[in-house]
Design an enzyme around this catalytic site. Structure first.
Site, mmCIF file in Angstrom:
data_model
loop_
_atom_site.group_PDB
_atom_site.id
_atom_site.type_symbol
_atom_site.label_atom_id
_atom_site.label_comp_id
_atom_site.label_asym_id
_atom_site.label_seq_id
_atom_site.Cartn_x
_atom_site.Cartn_y
_atom_site.Cartn_z
ATOM 1 N N ARG A 1 0.475 -1.481 -0.449
ATOM 2 C CA ARG A 1 0.185 -0.483 -0.280
ATOM 3 C C ARG A 1 1.186 1.453 0.022
ATOM 4 N NH1 ARG A 1 -2.442 -3.445 -1.472
ATOM 5 N NH2 ARG A 1 -4.812 -4.017 -0.768
ATOM 6 N N SER B 1 -12.054 -1.948 0.799
ATOM 7 C CA SER B 1 -11.421 -2.450 1.833
ATOM 8 C C SER B 1 -11.074 -1.347 2.972
ATOM 9 C CB SER B 1 -10.191 -3.256 2.212
ATOM 10 O OG SER B 1 -9.937 -4.516 1.610
ATOM 11 N N GLU C 1 -6.991 2.034 5.506
ATOM 12 C CA GLU C 1 -6.467 2.664 4.283
ATOM 13 C C GLU C 1 -7.528 3.497 3.480
ATOM 14 O OE1 GLU C 1 -6.184 -1.449 2.465
ATOM 15 O OE2 GLU C 1 -6.679 -1.112 0.726
HETATM 16 P P1 FAD Z 1 -8.125 7.494 -6.118
HETATM 17 O O1 FAD Z 1 -9.558 6.782 -5.228
HETATM 18 O O2 FAD Z 1 -8.718 8.459 -7.158
HETATM 19 O O3 FAD Z 1 -6.433 8.355 -5.941
HETATM 20 C C1 FAD Z 1 -6.160 7.481 -4.667
HETATM 21 C C2 FAD Z 1 -4.699 8.024 -4.738
HETATM 22 O O4 FAD Z 1 -4.308 7.944 -5.070
HETATM 23 C C3 FAD Z 1 -4.801 9.587 -3.410
HETATM 24 O O5 FAD Z 1 -3.664 9.379 -3.059
HETATM 25 C C4 FAD Z 1 -4.360 10.121 -5.484
HETATM 26 O O6 FAD Z 1 -4.060 11.603 -4.984
HETATM 27 C C5 FAD Z 1 -3.736 9.157 -6.026
HETATM 28 N N1 FAD Z 1 -3.519 9.159 -7.010
HETATM 29 C C6 FAD Z 1 -4.837 8.817 -8.379
HETATM 30 N N2 FAD Z 1 -4.417 8.907 -9.554
HETATM 31 C C7 FAD Z 1 -3.334 9.372 -9.361
HETATM 32 C C8 FAD Z 1 -2.057 9.901 -10.410
HETATM 33 N N3 FAD Z 1 -2.343 9.509 -12.110
HETATM 34 N N4 FAD Z 1 -1.023 10.207 -9.756
HETATM 35 C C9 FAD Z 1 -0.726 10.234 -8.898
HETATM 36 N N5 FAD Z 1 -1.508 10.161 -7.714
HETATM 37 C C10 FAD Z 1 -2.740 9.504 -8.269
HETATM 38 N N6 FAD Z 1 -7.307 -2.040 -3.816
HETATM 39 C C11 FAD Z 1 -6.548 -3.209 -3.903
HETATM 40 O O7 FAD Z 1 -4.895 -2.300 -3.956
HETATM 41 N N7 FAD Z 1 -6.719 -4.473 -4.152
HETATM 42 C C12 FAD Z 1 -8.246 -4.327 -3.646
HETATM 43 O O8 FAD Z 1 -8.292 -5.790 -4.144
HETATM 44 C C13 FAD Z 1 -9.202 -3.468 -4.091
HETATM 45 N N8 FAD Z 1 -10.287 -3.587 -3.877
HETATM 46 C C14 FAD Z 1 -11.426 -2.947 -4.132
HETATM 47 C C15 FAD Z 1 -12.815 -3.217 -4.377
HETATM 48 C C16 FAD Z 1 -13.516 -2.155 -4.276
HETATM 49 C C17 FAD Z 1 -14.952 -2.520 -4.456
HETATM 50 C C18 FAD Z 1 -13.128 -0.729 -4.205
HETATM 51 C C19 FAD Z 1 -14.020 0.519 -4.445
HETATM 52 C C20 FAD Z 1 -12.168 -0.396 -3.917
HETATM 53 C C21 FAD Z 1 -10.629 -1.232 -4.082
HETATM 54 N N9 FAD Z 1 -9.771 -1.197 -4.015
HETATM 55 C C22 FAD Z 1 -8.556 -2.670 -3.734
HETATM 56 C C23 FAD Z 1 -9.033 0.287 -3.948
HETATM 57 C C24 FAD Z 1 -9.031 0.931 -5.097
HETATM 58 O O9 FAD Z 1 -9.567 0.225 -5.829
HETATM 59 C C25 FAD Z 1 -7.461 0.911 -5.722
HETATM 60 O O10 FAD Z 1 -6.786 1.517 -4.321
HETATM 61 C C26 FAD Z 1 -6.886 1.547 -6.415
HETATM 62 O O11 FAD Z 1 -6.067 1.453 -6.473
HETATM 63 C C27 FAD Z 1 -7.422 3.315 -6.317
HETATM 64 O O12 FAD Z 1 -7.311 3.807 -7.857
HETATM 65 P P2 FAD Z 1 -7.916 5.042 -8.279
HETATM 66 O O13 FAD Z 1 -7.759 5.506 -9.718
HETATM 67 O O14 FAD Z 1 -9.439 5.287 -7.987
HETATM 68 O O15 FAD Z 1 -7.546 6.316 -6.978
#
Ligand code: FAD
Length: 304
Positions: free
Chosen positions: A176, A226, A296
C-alpha cells in the site's frame, strides 16, 4: 479566494474540461462527498502540466485523483482544485508483450486488453475498480499479485513540474505504498511487461477471481473497498467480525454483513456517518484485541 476569481484562472486556458462546484459524490465509489470548487479533467500531458502550473502560481491547493475508489470526501467538499486523471486521460497501446497506458485508464480495461492480446500477469487486478495512477500510488494488489509484479517503468511529473521516468526498482513499491505517495508525484504513463499466454488459461483465472470477488465482497453497495489496512498477523475483517460488529449501522453507513472489512454506504450515508462508524469499529477492536486498525481509505475535504 472568491469563486469568480478562481474560475477566471482556468477560463479559456488549455487545461481540458473545467467543472465548477462539482459534487464529489459523483466521482467516488462511496458516492459520498460535497462539492469541489474546481475540477479539471486534462486530456494531455501538457494540459496536466499547465493545470498544475496555474494552481501553483495562484497558490491554490490541488490534488490529483483517478477513479475515486479509494477516497472518502467530507460533506463540506473540497476548497481548491481536483485534477482528475481518468476518463479523458486513458489511452492504451499494446506492443508485443508490453502495454503502454495513460494513468487514467482503468485496471479493468487493462485486464480486458491483456486478455484480448493473450497476455498474462495482469489477471489479479481484474475487479479492482481504480485507475492506474491510484494503483501506482498504493501498489494495488489482490489474490497474491501486485502492481510491483507487472510494472516495467512509470513516467511522472515531480513537484517542480519536471518529467521523470522510474524503473520498477526505483518505484519503491511496498504494501500500500510507493515512491508516488512518498514524494507526491503525479503519474502520467505506465509501461507493463506481461507474458504471452493462452487466452483460455488467462480467461479461466479471470473468471475464477471475478467469482471470488463477487461472492465475497459487497459490490452491490457503494464503498471505498477495504476500509482498513491489513494489520500485521491479523485480518481486519475477522477482528471486526469477532468483535460482534457485523451489520452494525450508524446513520446510512453499515459494517457489511457480507464482508466485515468493508464499511458500505447502505442508504445515503454522509461522510460523518462513515467516520463515526469507523471510530466505533476501531475502538471496539482495540478494546477487544489490542490491535490498532489503520484506515486504508484516504480522507479529504472539510466538514459541513
Ligand atoms: P483514487 O481513489 O482516485 O485516488 C487514490 C490515491 O491515489 C489518492 O491519494 C490520489 O491522489 C492518488 N492518485 C490517483 N491517481 C493519481 C495519479 N495519476 N498520480 C498520482 N497520484 C494519483 N485496492 C487494492 O489494492 N486491491 C483490491 O482488491 C481492491 N479492491 C477494491 C474493491 C472495491 C469494491 C473498491 C471500492 C476499492 C478497492 N480497492 C482495492 C481500492 C482502490 O480501487 C485501489 O486503491 C485503486 O488503485 C485506487 O485507484 P483510483 O484511481 O480509484 O484512485
Amino acid at each position: 479566494m472568491d469563486k469568480k476569481r478562481l474560475i477566471q484562472i482556468f477560463e479559456d486556458k488549455n487545461v481540458g474540461s473545467v467543472l465548477i462546484d462539482e459534487p464529489m459524490k459523483n466521482h467516488t465509489s462511496f458516492k459520498i462527498g460535497g462539492p469541489v470548487d474546481i475540477m479539471i479533467l486534462p486530456r494531455t500531458e501538457d494540459e496536466v502540466k499547465l493545470a498544475m502550473k496555474l494552481c501553483k502560481e495562484n497558490k491554490l491547493q490541488f490534488m490529483i485523483m483517478g477513479n475515486g475508489s479509494n477516497l472518502l470526501i467530507k460533506d463540506g467538499g473540497i476548497r481548491g482544485v481536483i485534477i482528475k486523471l481518468n476518463e479523458n486521460f486513458n489511452k492504451v497501446e499494446v506492443k508485443d508483450d508490453r502495454i503502454y497506458a495513460q494513468s487514467g485508464a482503468l485496471l479493468n480495461a487493462i485486464s480486458r486488453i491483456a486478455l484480448e492480446n493473450s497476455l498474462s500477469g495482469f489477471e489479479f487486478a481484474t475487479g479492482i475498480p481504480g485507475a492506474l495512477g491510484g494503483a501506482m500510488t498504493m501498489n494495488a494488489g489482490a489474490y497474491g499479485g501486485e502492481m510491483k509484479d507487472v510494472v516495467e517503468s512509470v513516467r511522472v511529473l515531480d513537484e517542480n513540474g519536471d518529467i521523470k521516468e522510474y524503473s520498477n526498482e526505483e518505484m519503491n513499491f511496498r504494501y500500500r505504498g510507493s515512491r508516488v505517495s512518498d514524494e507526491g508525484l503525479t503519474v502520467l504513463t505506465i509501461v507493463f511487461k506481461l507474458k504471452h499466454g493462452k487466452h483460455e488459461d488467462i480467461k479461466a483465472i479471470i473468471d475464477d477471481l471475478t467469482h471470488k470477488r463477487t461472492s465475497k465482497q459487497p459490490l452491490e453497495y457503494p464503498s471505498g473497498g477495504s476500509t482498513f489496512k491489513r494489520p500485521v498477523g491479523y485480518y481486519a475483517g475477522k477482528l471486526i467480525d469477532d468483535s460482534g460488529l457485523r451489520g452494525l449501522r450508524y446513520g446510512g453507513a453499515e459494517v457489511s454483513k457480507k464482508h466485515c472489512g468493508f464499511v458500505i454506504n447502505i442508504e445515503e450515508a454522509t461522510c460523518k456517518d462513515v467516520l463515526t462508524l469507523i471510530d466505533i469499529v476501531k475502538k471496539t477492536v482495540k478494546d477487544n484485541f489490542g490491535v490498532e486498525l489503520e484506515r486504508e481509505i484516504k480522507l479529504l475535504g472539510e466538514e459541513l
